[in-house]
Design a protein around this motif. Structure first.
Motif, PDB file in Angstrom:
ATOM      1  N   ARG A   1       0.922  -1.197   0.104  1.00  0.00           N
ATOM      2  CA  ARG A   1      -0.016   0.137   0.091  1.00  0.00           C
ATOM      3  C   ARG A   1       0.917   1.119   0.065  1.00  0.00           C
ATOM      4  N   ARG A   2       1.689   1.262   0.523  1.00  0.00           N
ATOM      5  CA  ARG A   2       2.804   2.258   0.899  1.00  0.00           C
ATOM      6  C   ARG A   2       3.934   2.237  -0.231  1.00  0.00           C
ATOM      7  N   GLY A   3       4.368   3.525  -0.732  1.00  0.00           N
ATOM      8  CA  GLY A   3       5.274   3.444  -1.775  1.00  0.00           C
ATOM      9  C   GLY A   3       4.997   3.652  -3.131  1.00  0.00           C
ATOM     10  N   ASN A   4       5.701   4.069  -4.121  1.00  0.00           N
ATOM     11  CA  ASN A   4       5.132   4.423  -5.444  1.00  0.00           C
ATOM     12  C   ASN A   4       5.684   3.082  -6.238  1.00  0.00           C
ATOM     13  N   PHE A   5       6.443   2.272  -5.670  1.00  0.00           N
ATOM     14  CA  PHE A   5       6.975   1.252  -6.657  1.00  0.00           C
ATOM     15  C   PHE A   5       6.515  -0.436  -5.993  1.00  0.00           C
ATOM     16  N   HIS A   6       6.702  -1.098  -7.449  1.00  0.00           N
ATOM     17  CA  HIS A   6       6.316  -2.606  -7.100  1.00  0.00           C
ATOM     18  C   HIS A   6       7.813  -3.230  -6.379  1.00  0.00           C
ATOM     19  N   GLU A   7       7.593  -4.270  -5.483  1.00  0.00           N
ATOM     20  CA  GLU A   7       8.589  -5.089  -5.073  1.00  0.00           C
ATOM     21  C   GLU A   7       8.771  -6.244  -6.143  1.00  0.00           C
ATOM     22  N   ILE A   8       9.744  -6.247  -6.729  1.00  0.00           N
ATOM     23  CA  ILE A   8       9.578  -7.565  -7.922  1.00  0.00           C
ATOM     24  C   ILE A   8      11.104  -8.458  -7.650  1.00  0.00           C
ATOM     25  N   GLU A   9      10.429  -9.657  -7.670  1.00  0.00           N
ATOM     26  CA  GLU A   9      11.654 -10.742  -7.619  1.00  0.00           C
ATOM     27  C   GLU A   9      11.987 -11.261  -9.169  1.00  0.00           C
ATOM     28  N   VAL A  10      13.144 -11.321  -9.538  1.00  0.00           N
ATOM     29  CA  VAL A  10      13.215 -11.800 -10.853  1.00  0.00           C
ATOM     30  C   VAL A  10      14.372 -12.832 -10.737  1.00  0.00           C
ATOM     31  N   THR A  11      14.073 -14.292 -11.391  1.00  0.00           N
ATOM     32  CA  THR A  11      14.895 -15.167 -11.307  1.00  0.00           C
ATOM     33  C   THR A  11      15.711 -15.148 -12.482  1.00  0.00           C
ATOM     34  N   PRO A  12      17.219 -15.359 -12.479  1.00  0.00           N
ATOM     35  CA  PRO A  12      18.039 -15.140 -13.616  1.00  0.00           C
ATOM     36  C   PRO A  12      17.729 -16.434 -14.546  1.00  0.00           C
TER      37      PRO A  12
END
Length: 283
Positions: A251-262
């Motif tokens: 809810r807070r913040g302007n950006f997604h938290e995204i995990e990427v697998t190499p």
């Protein structure tokens, strides 16, 4: 004196009895032998001796049969043991040959991927082999067997047939050190391939990336592919980076938290490409 005389008489009597008994046995044996050799008819005495000797012969014959059976079984056990040793040796040799064949097939598959990538990318590049690794969390890096004598310069991007691996940050005449893209000190400009939205890919020190600065109003889904953006002139545009495996919408913040697998398996790095700029090749 009487006791000594009595003992002497008893000793002589026992000796006499032994001599008589031995004589009877020898006589019976002699009669049996003569009756056997000299006549084909069996008399009463012959039969008596035969009846007496039969159980002894049967016992001896039975013992010999058991001994022969034991010997044959023992020899069979030895033969089976030797056969097991031979088969075990052949099994070990077959396993070693199978391992070599699998290793050759795996190496051939990796080299084919590298060759296909080289032909498809049409980029000038130097082939290198990994000869060492630095396992430290913050400064995860590898050492390759190419340096300035081969045309490698600091800042050169490093890839393999699956995608980006990292960037050269130390160069010697014959060797170079590559900072892996999963190192926490690494940062690369990337794009979400479907939406073409830009973000910054950072290493986590583990076998994953963290994609930062993707706004919440951008639609991001698990399975979206991430590629190099090409900004800054370090990595060419469109090289595979990885796949989105987790999206956390806070809810807070302007950006997604995204995990990427190499897209690269960092645990099995062997053969790499150090990409060159056109002007480096011309020079």
């Amino acid at each position: 004196m009487r006791k000594q005389s009595s003992r002497a008489r008893n000793t002589r009597f026992r000796l006499f009895r032994l001599i008589v008994f031995s004589g009877v046995i020898l006589t019976l044996g002699f009669i049996f032998l003569v009756s056997t050799v000299g006549s084909q008819k069996f008399g009463s005495l012959h039969k008596l001796v035969l009846e007496s000797a039969g159980p002894v012969q049967e016992f001896v014959a039975s013992g010999l049969r058991h001994f022969d059976t034991f010997r044959e079984e023992y020899l069979d056990v030895l033969s089976v043991r030797e056969e097991n040793k031979r088969l075990w040796k052949e099994l070990q040799e077959s396993r070693a040959l199978l391992h070599k064949s699998r290793e050759a097939m795996a190496t051939n598959t990796r080299l084919k991927k590298l060759l296909n990538f080289r032909e498809a990318s049409n980029l000038p590049m130097i082939t290198a082999t990994v000869i060492g690794k630095d396992p430290s969390m913050w400064f995860r890096s590898i050492i390759i067997d190419r340096g300035t004598n081969d045309g490698v310069v600091k800042g050169s991007p490093v890839t393999n047939g699956e995608g980006i691996v990292g960037q050269v940050f130390t160069v010697a005449p014959n060797y170079s050190k590559v900072l892996l893209a999963i190192a926490p000190s690494s940062a690369i400009d990337v794009l979400l391939q479907k939406s073409r939205v830009r973000g910054i890919l950072k290493g986590t020190g583990a076998l994953t990336y963290q994609l930062d600065y993707v706004l919440k109003n951008v639609e991001v889904e698990e399975g979206d592919r991430v590629v190099t953006a090409g900004y800054g002139g370090v990595f060419p545009t469109g090289l595979p980076v990885g796949v989105v495996t987790k999206v956390i919408r806070k809810r807070r913040g302007n950006f997604h938290e995204i995990e990427v697998t190499p897209s690269v398996d960092y645990r099995t790095l062997e053969y790499l490409f150090v990409l060159q700029k056109r002007e480096q090749v011309g020079h």
